[in-house]
Design a protein around this motif. Structure first.
Motif, PDB file in Angstrom:
ATOM      1  N   LYS A 259     -29.312 -16.875  -7.098  1.00 14.00           N
ATOM      2  CA  LYS A 259     -30.493 -15.919  -6.329  1.00 14.00           C
ATOM      3  C   LYS A 259     -29.567 -15.150  -5.037  1.00 14.00           C
ATOM      4  N   ASP A 260     -28.523 -16.175  -4.543  1.00 12.26           N
ATOM      5  CA  ASP A 260     -26.705 -16.221  -3.759  1.00 12.26           C
ATOM      6  C   ASP A 260     -26.456 -15.050  -3.648  1.00 12.26           C
ATOM      7  N   LEU A 261     -26.622 -15.051  -5.230  1.00  9.90           N
ATOM      8  CA  LEU A 261     -24.572 -14.250  -5.514  1.00  9.90           C
ATOM      9  C   LEU A 261     -25.805 -12.563  -5.905  1.00  9.90           C
ATOM     10  N   ILE A 262     -26.807 -12.421  -6.358  1.00 14.02           N
ATOM     11  CA  ILE A 262     -27.966 -11.099  -6.197  1.00 14.02           C
ATOM     12  C   ILE A 262     -27.348 -10.336  -4.631  1.00 14.02           C
ATOM     13  N   ALA A 263     -28.369 -11.590  -4.446  1.00 18.55           N
ATOM     14  CA  ALA A 263     -28.766 -10.952  -3.018  1.00 18.55           C
ATOM     15  C   ALA A 263     -27.256 -10.500  -1.546  1.00 18.55           C
ATOM     16  N   LEU A 264     -26.464 -11.451  -2.002  1.00 19.15           N
ATOM     17  CA  LEU A 264     -25.450 -10.645  -0.973  1.00 19.15           C
ATOM     18  C   LEU A 264     -24.806  -9.769  -1.937  1.00 19.15           C
ATOM     19  N   SER A 265     -25.116  -9.423  -3.140  1.00 11.56           N
ATOM     20  CA  SER A 265     -23.684  -8.333  -3.967  1.00 11.56           C
ATOM     21  C   SER A 265     -25.019  -7.046  -2.974  1.00 11.56           C
ATOM     22  N   ILE A 266     -25.919  -7.038  -2.824  1.00 20.10           N
ATOM     23  CA  ILE A 266     -26.915  -5.942  -2.655  1.00 20.10           C
ATOM     24  C   ILE A 266     -26.454  -5.548  -1.064  1.00 20.10           C
ATOM     25  N   THR A 267     -25.929  -6.406  -0.206  1.00 20.52           N
ATOM     26  CA  THR A 267     -26.416  -6.584   0.950  1.00 20.52           C
ATOM     27  C   THR A 267     -24.542  -6.177   1.177  1.00 20.52           C
ATOM     28  N   ALA A 268     -23.875  -6.550   0.230  1.00 21.62           N
ATOM     29  CA  ALA A 268     -22.382  -6.176   0.019  1.00 21.62           C
ATOM     30  C   ALA A 268     -22.931  -4.429   0.008  1.00 21.62           C
ATOM     31  N   MET A 269     -23.486  -4.402  -0.848  1.00 19.14           N
ATOM     32  CA  MET A 269     -23.164  -2.360  -1.419  1.00 19.14           C
ATOM     33  C   MET A 269     -23.900  -1.566  -0.404  1.00 19.14           C
ATOM     34  N   SER A 270     -25.151  -2.936   0.228  1.00 20.08           N
ATOM     35  CA  SER A 270     -25.957  -1.097   1.479  1.00 20.08           C
ATOM     36  C   SER A 270     -24.652  -1.439   2.591  1.00 20.08           C
ATOM     37  N   THR A 271     -23.542  -1.930   2.879  1.00 17.49           N
ATOM     38  CA  THR A 271     -22.381  -1.517   4.159  1.00 17.49           C
ATOM     39  C   THR A 271     -21.962  -0.126   3.172  1.00 17.49           C
ATOM     40  N   SER A 272     -21.397  -0.012   1.944  1.00 13.93           N
ATOM     41  CA  SER A 272     -20.801   0.801   1.036  1.00 13.93           C
ATOM     42  C   SER A 272     -20.968   3.093   1.685  1.00 13.93           C
ATOM     43  N   THR A 273     -20.628   3.327   2.031  1.00 16.72           N
ATOM     44  CA  THR A 273     -20.573   4.746   2.340  1.00 16.72           C
ATOM     45  C   THR A 273     -20.033   5.286   1.067  1.00 16.72           C
ATOM     46  N   PHE A 274     -20.795   6.362   1.118  1.00 12.13           N
ATOM     47  CA  PHE A 274     -20.903   7.622  -0.818  1.00 12.13           C
ATOM     48  C   PHE A 274     -20.954   8.656  -0.733  1.00 12.13           C
ATOM     49  N   ARG A 275     -20.776   9.660  -0.920  1.00  3.70           N
ATOM     50  CA  ARG A 275     -21.321  10.597  -1.580  1.00  3.70           C
ATOM     51  C   ARG A 275     -21.907  11.367  -2.411  1.00  3.70           C
ATOM     52  N   GLY A 276     -22.737  12.099  -2.970  1.00  5.18           N
ATOM     53  CA  GLY A 276     -23.613  12.053  -3.582  1.00  5.18           C
ATOM     54  C   GLY A 276     -25.722  11.663  -3.695  1.00  5.18           C
ATOM     55  N   GLY A 277     -25.822  11.570  -4.462  1.00  9.73           N
ATOM     56  CA  GLY A 277     -27.486  11.093  -3.304  1.00  9.73           C
ATOM     57  C   GLY A 277     -27.734  10.036  -3.788  1.00  9.73           C
ATOM     58  N   ILE A 278     -27.537   9.314  -5.110  1.00  8.87           N
ATOM     59  CA  ILE A 278     -28.031   7.478  -5.139  1.00  8.87           C
ATOM     60  C   ILE A 278     -25.981   7.248  -5.803  1.00  8.87           C
ATOM     61  N   TYR A 279     -26.398   5.939  -5.069  1.00  7.66           N
ATOM     62  CA  TYR A 279     -25.498   4.555  -5.777  1.00  7.66           C
ATOM     63  C   TYR A 279     -25.434   3.437  -5.957  1.00  7.66           C
ATOM     64  N   PHE A 280     -25.296   2.858  -6.834  1.00  8.93           N
ATOM     65  CA  PHE A 280     -25.560   1.183  -7.265  1.00  8.93           C
ATOM     66  C   PHE A 280     -23.946   0.115  -7.192  1.00  8.93           C
ATOM     67  N   GLY A 281     -22.992   0.493  -6.682  1.00 16.39           N
ATOM     68  CA  GLY A 281     -22.441  -0.204  -6.370  1.00 16.39           C
ATOM     69  C   GLY A 281     -21.237  -1.019  -7.334  1.00 16.39           C
ATOM     70  N   PHE A 282     -22.404  -1.941  -8.576  1.00 14.56           N
ATOM     71  CA  PHE A 282     -21.367  -2.546  -9.234  1.00 14.56           C
ATOM     72  C   PHE A 282     -21.338  -1.774 -10.448  1.00 14.56           C
ATOM     73  N   VAL A 283     -20.938  -1.375 -11.121  1.00  7.83           N
ATOM     74  CA  VAL A 283     -21.056   0.010 -12.109  1.00  7.83           C
ATOM     75  C   VAL A 283     -19.816  -0.060 -13.147  1.00  7.83           C
ATOM     76  N   PRO A 284     -19.523   0.157 -14.208  1.00  5.72           N
ATOM     77  CA  PRO A 284     -18.271   0.535 -14.494  1.00  5.72           C
ATOM     78  C   PRO A 284     -17.356   0.989 -13.901  1.00  5.72           C
ATOM     79  N   THR A 285     -15.814   0.802 -14.410  1.00  9.34           N
ATOM     80  CA  THR A 285     -14.799   0.851 -14.069  1.00  9.34           C
ATOM     81  C   THR A 285     -13.482   0.778 -14.682  1.00  9.34           C
ATOM     82  N   ILE A 286     -12.496   1.944 -14.348  1.00  8.39           N
ATOM     83  CA  ILE A 286     -11.739   1.553 -15.572  1.00  8.39           C
ATOM     84  C   ILE A 286     -10.423   0.377 -14.899  1.00  8.39           C
ATOM     85  N   GLU A 287     -10.074  -0.219 -16.708  1.00  6.27           N
ATOM     86  CA  GLU A 287      -9.827  -1.476 -16.065  1.00  6.27           C
ATOM     87  C   GLU A 287      -8.188  -1.225 -16.305  1.00  6.27           C
ATOM     88  N   LYS A 288      -8.035  -2.129 -15.335  1.00  5.26           N
ATOM     89  CA  LYS A 288      -6.376  -2.388 -14.898  1.00  5.26           C
ATOM     90  C   LYS A 288      -5.535  -3.271 -16.210  1.00  5.26           C
TER      91      LYS A 288
END
Length: 534
Positions: A259-288
């Motif tokens: 519960k702490d992990l999920i709640a803190l990840s949402i808090t971290a996302m809320s501090t992000s700036t982004f373009r577009g209308g919607i943003y979800f933070g932890f989503v797919p990415t290009i792997e190294k």
């Protein structure tokens, strides 16, 4: 057959008999494990096959949904032990005739939703067309998409879960009367983006044979984030803890209570700036590159442009006013109202525009949206259209065009019908005219949200048409194999030279040139610039 028994790899399952809204019987098997629970040291890891069980497993109850933040209750719900699937079948194999399989991938921005709660997504309409339906959960948010460039957290775990579920289907679906050589994947929103990601990933090759991506694409700004490590490092800092190495960060995140992990990840996302209308933070990415087999290691646009994807019959489309989603929450509404008031589009354009091009681009945006004709006269109509394109239509249109250049057939639709089963408008109580993001979903899957909706004869007609076309596509790779009273016209596929599309309203008809000024703008944007990550 009050308690049907099926044996799969792993053990025996006891299901139950259900009836559709039209009183047609079908068999339901719920909560089937397709991977080992990703708990303890397996948190953030690549999924592994499930353990077998002794005796007969009860497959009549809904399983856990995946751990996530519920915005209604403002609390964490669900569980880490969530990698289960449901199978719905008209009948078990009796005469050797196998039925087409449709695998549903739920939406929710990769951070919300579930695929195994029967009341949320039940297959009543589709199952009557003699297809086997599979739905499943996959890890969401930080659990599914943390990326620290290591084997214990490579990124895209939620998409790897989807691959694991499809592998299970290949091995076991015959036991339910399904044809493993005729599997269609389909989904809305993040589920639609997932369909495209599965097209692009070598890990999913051979696991499906047709694909339907609704209101979702790999080319959308909210469906990819290439700064996930930076986002993850915000989590310990919200607790006042200084962490400087990836290994220490991984250990910290693994040991946090869920519960702490999920709640803190949402808090971290809320501090992000982004373009577009919607943003979800932890989503797919290009792997190294690393000592694991990547799900995705190149840009989706480049893979689509070069034809490096699984070539199967493909259907895609969007709703006319996807941007009505901006009316769903106060946070989204504030972004919409800011654009309406200031009319400065560039602030919400999620592309890395060269400094010297910014003024010209702002003028092009104003021409495309402020000077254009809009279906409705509301003062926010131009902003609804803009967010429709930025967050949904633009990327979906471009990806369909790119796929059509390398593969056929490709079918594209625009859903414009505004009726009693428009899913997201009902869910968020949106009264604005037009078809909102995901609204066509209510005409394909039965949902508890729509239980008290008044259903008109026209609603039934639209529902019957969508169900017929989607199941036709699953059976034949062609949504309109023959013209009849229900489907009075042939749905023509997209060609290399133009995007012919099916317009779905009270009536259906073929059209050409979908929003030409807006589509040209996004063709130029994707060809010239990279998408921005938060």
């Amino acid at each position: 057959m009050s308690s049907p028994i099926v044996e799969v790899q792993g053990g025996k399952l006891k299901g139950e008999v259900n009836k559709t809204v039209d009183n047609v019987e079908f068999l339901t098997f719920k909560g089937i494990p397709y991977a080992k629970p990703p708990v303890g040291e397996l948190r953030f890891s690549i999924p592994v096959p499930p353990e077998p069980w002794d005796g007969i497993r009860d497959a009549t109850k809904d399983c856990n949904i995946c751990a996530q933040f519920d915005s209604t209750s403002q609390s964490v719900v669900g569980d880490e032990d969530c990698l289960y699937l449901n199978v719905y079948t008209p009948k078990l194999l009796t005469d050797g005739t196998l039925m087409p399989v449709m695998v549903f991938i739920h939406g929710g921005g990769f951070i919300h939703g579930h695929g195994t709660n029967y009341s949320a997504h039940s297959p009543d309409y589709l199952i009557e067309k003699d297809v086997v339906i599979v739905s499943f959960n996959y890890r969401l948010g930080i659990l599914g998409f943390l990326s620290l460039d290591c084997k214990d957290a490579p990124g895209n775990m939620g998409l790897r879960d989807q691959v694991q579920a499809l592998k299970w289907v290949q091995k076991n679906i015959k036991q339910f009367g399904g044809d493993p050589d005729n599997v269609t994947i389909f989904g809305f929103s993040a589920g639609g983006a997932s369909v495209e990601y599965l097209l692009l990933s070598p890990l999913a090759r051979g696991l499906f044979h047709k694909a339907i991506a609704q209101s979702g694409s790999t080319l959308l700004p909210w469906a990819q984030n290439h700064k996930l490590k930076k986002l993850a490092y915000k989590i310990p800092s919200t607790k006042g803890k200084a962490i400087t190495t990836d290994q220490d960060l991984l250990s910290f995140l693994k040991n946090l209570p869920i519960k702490d992990l999920i709640a803190l990840s949402i808090t971290a996302m809320s501090t992000s700036t982004f373009r577009g209308g919607i943003y979800f933070g932890f989503v797919p990415t290009i792997e190294k590159p690393g000592d694991w087999e990547p799900f995705l290691d190149k840009k989706p646009y480049d893979l689509l442009s070069r034809g490096e994807f699984t070539k199967v019959p493909f259907m895609s489309g969007c709703c006319t006013h996807e941007g009505l989603l901006m009316l769903a929450t106060e946070e989204l509404l504030a972004r919409l109202e800011k654009l309406v008031k200031e009319k400065f589009f560039f602030e919400f354009l999620p592309f890395d525009i060269a400094e010297g091009d910014k003024l010209e681009m702002e003028n092009k945006l104003k021409s495309a949206y402020l000077d254009a004709q809009h279906e409705f006269d509301d003062n926010n109509a131009f902003a609804i259209d803009f967010f429709t394109d930025v967050d949904f239509f633009g990327g979906g249109y471009i990806s369909s065009c790119l796929i059509a250049k390398r593969s056929s057939p490709v079918y594209f639709f625009e859903f414009a019908y505004d009726g009693g089963l428009n899913y997201l408008k009902k869910k968020y109580n949106i009264h604005h005219k037009g078809a909102c993001h995901g609204d066509e979903g209510g005409y394909l899957l039965k949902s508890e949200i729509l239980r008290n909706s008044k259903v008109s004869k026209t609603d039934e007609l639209v529902r019957n048409r969508l169900v017929e076309m989607w199941t036709n596509f699953a059976k034949y790779g062609n949504p309109t194999p023959q013209v009849n009273e229900l489907l009075p016209i042939k749905w023509e596929p997209v060609t290399e030279t133009g995007l012919a599309y099916l317009y779905i309203d009270e009536n259906i008809k073929m059209k050409d040139e979908l929003y030409p000024a807006r589509t040209k703008l996004f063709k130029d944007l994707f060809a010239k610039y990279d998408l921005l990550s938060a």
